[in-house]
Design a protein around this motif. Structure first.
Motif, mmCIF file in Angstrom:
data_model
loop_
_atom_site.group_PDB
_atom_site.id
_atom_site.type_symbol
_atom_site.label_atom_id
_atom_site.label_comp_id
_atom_site.label_asym_id
_atom_site.label_seq_id
_atom_site.Cartn_x
_atom_site.Cartn_y
_atom_site.Cartn_z
ATOM 1 N N VAL A 190 -16.740 -1.377 10.257
ATOM 2 C CA VAL A 190 -17.681 -2.442 9.917
ATOM 3 C C VAL A 190 -19.086 -1.882 9.717
ATOM 4 O O VAL A 190 -19.553 -1.040 10.477
ATOM 5 N N ALA A 191 -19.740 -2.344 8.651
ATOM 6 C CA ALA A 191 -21.119 -1.953 8.369
ATOM 7 C C ALA A 191 -21.874 -3.157 7.824
ATOM 8 O O ALA A 191 -21.300 -4.016 7.147
ATOM 9 N N ARG A 192 -23.172 -3.231 8.124
ATOM 10 C CA ARG A 192 -24.021 -4.253 7.515
ATOM 11 C C ARG A 192 -24.754 -3.702 6.306
ATOM 12 O O ARG A 192 -25.205 -4.449 5.443
ATOM 13 N N GLU A 193 -24.897 -2.383 6.275
ATOM 14 C CA GLU A 193 -25.503 -1.701 5.140
ATOM 15 C C GLU A 193 -24.594 -0.540 4.778
ATOM 16 O O GLU A 193 -24.179 0.226 5.658
ATOM 17 N N ARG A 194 -24.260 -0.411 3.518
ATOM 18 C CA ARG A 194 -23.347 0.643 3.105
ATOM 19 C C ARG A 194 -23.873 2.009 3.544
ATOM 20 O O ARG A 194 -25.041 2.345 3.361
ATOM 21 N N ASP A 209 -30.439 -0.682 10.804
ATOM 22 C CA ASP A 209 -30.253 -0.748 9.361
ATOM 23 C C ASP A 209 -31.224 -1.788 8.827
ATOM 24 O O ASP A 209 -32.124 -2.230 9.546
ATOM 25 N N LYS A 265 -30.899 -4.784 8.333
ATOM 26 C CA LYS A 265 -30.654 -6.150 8.780
ATOM 27 C C LYS A 265 -30.909 -6.344 10.274
ATOM 28 O O LYS A 265 -30.743 -7.446 10.778
#
Length: 411
Positions: free
Chosen positions: A54-58, A345, A347
């Motif tokens: 899982v990532a919020r920013e690539r 990140d 976010k």
């Protein structure tokens, strides 16, 4: 080297790290957390763990942030001569060079220990591989699952459960990573005494066979063997959390005195003089029967009752805690075990665990995590390249830098 309060013990140490995934990066994470300047050199594609899970920013998956915090990211294309030349510039000011590239591939790049140490004799060159180069398995690809199977861990699961299974954690990667960190510090100490660098080889297979055999060798260590392989107490099928009236609990009477108090507590004082349970040796020989007695007794009380009883009797015990509740453990929170990266990140923040080891009462500070190539320009400048040389590397694809985001991480 003295440890000055407020000064990380490895401050001033510079590590150039080509390793990827878990094994090598976990080794260098220990160094980075305690003050080393770890320069993570990545390919233009980046470490695969940047996009694992899982990532919020690539490029900043949760697992990547956990393993690679406190490091700087430089992107070099080592297939190009210009990229390799830039790496040599980094190594000129480094203390440690580490990688987990297979022997045949690292030689093809001209970055093997023999070649590197000819040019940089004080450098600690660390090869983190699946298998030692001097054996017939040299050069084989290796991942955690493969090593767990080959080192005997899966067989230990079979001996206890009748089914071949891997441990549900990447044990081989993480344990070998700790061995790697220890090996690096050992080599650095040797250099302090001799002034010479070292070629260090850390093979997963051999490291994990040694780890697995430690307690299980037993009487099999003698020549000729006095017994079969396997530590009975650990392999006993009753060695598990004990079911209580309302859940499960960990109970661990260990010394003779603790067992005597336990037997008295459950109304079976006569077991204290039972020849099967009077010594460590006899208890180990009859461990299945002993654990069965504990298991039967555990079902008569609640988990909290047992925890209170064991505290009163000074018998080791503990609750069963699921992983979600571990995150809110009062002891861990009290000691500052978890720390926040305010800008993990674009976010928001991330909450990460620390190693727990303190120097002069202080835990390491988790301060940053870098996007792919975020530090390329700065690190190359520190290595002595001027702006024209850096631009030339970037324009020909021998180096890469990420474009600034809305919020630069930890800067």
């Amino acid at each position: 080297m003295s440890c000055i309060p407020g000064r990380p013990p490895l401050k001033g140490l510079r590590v150039v790290d080509l390793s990827t995934v878990m094994f090598g990066p976990f080794a260098s994470r220990w160094l980075a957390d305690y003050g080393a300047d770890v320069i993570k050199v990545e390919s233009p594609e980046g470490d695969s763990t940047r996009t694992t899970g899982v990532a919020r920013e690539r490029g900043l998956a949760g697992s990547y942030i956990t393993i690679n915090r406190n490091k700087r990211s430089v992107v070099l294309n080592l297939k190009q001569a210009a990229g390799r030349d830039a790496l040599f510039k980094l190594l000129d000011g480094a203390d440690v060079f580490m990688h987990n590239i297979r022997p045949q591939k690292i030689r093809a790049l001209g970055l093997d220990s023999e070649t590197i140490r000819t040019r940089f004799p004080r450098l600690i060159c660390v090869s983190l591989t699946g298998f030692s180069e001097v054996g017939p398995y040299s050069g084989r690809p290796a991942y955690d699952d493969i090593i767990q199977g080959m080192c005997g861990l899966a067989d230990l699961m079979r001996r206890q459960t009748d089914e071949m299974q891997y441990l549900p954690t990447v044990a081989a990667d993480k344990i070998s990573g700790l061995v790697g960190g220890l090996a690096i510090l050992t080599a650095l100490w040797a250099r302090e005494r001799t002034g010479e660098g070292q070629a260090v080889e850390v093979p997963m297979f051999e490291s994990m066979v040694d780890f697995t055999l430690l307690e299980h060798r037993g009487g099999n260590a003698f020549v000729p063997p006095e017994s079969g392989i396997g530590y009975a107490r650990v392999l006993a099928r009753w060695r598990r959390p004990y079911r209580t009236l309302d859940g499960y609990v960990c109970l661990m009477p260990y010394t003779t005195a603790q067992w005597e108090r336990f037997f008295t507590e459950i109304g079976k004082k006569e077991l204290a003089v039972d020849s099967r349970f009077q010594s460590m040796a006899s208890r180990t020989q009859h461990i299945e029967a002993l654990y069965a007695i504990v298991g039967d007794a555990a079902t008569t009380r609640t988990s909290q009752d047992w925890l209170d009883t064991c505290q009163r009797l000074d018998i080791p015990s503990g609750p069963i805690t699921d992983l979600d509740r571990v995150l809110d453990d009062p002891h861990l929170n009290a000691v500052g075990f978890f720390q926040d990266l305010p800008e993990a990140d674009n976010k928001g923040s991330a909450r990460l665990s620390t190693p727990g080891v303190r120097f002069n009462g202080q835990l390491p500070v988790l301060h940053s995590v870098s996007r792919l190539g975020q530090d390329t320009r700065q690190v190359l400048k520190e290595a002595g390249l001027d702006e024209g040389e850096i631009e030339a590397l970037l324009s020909c694809g021998a180096a890469y830098e990420s474009m600034p985001q809305k919020s630069e991480i930890g800067k």
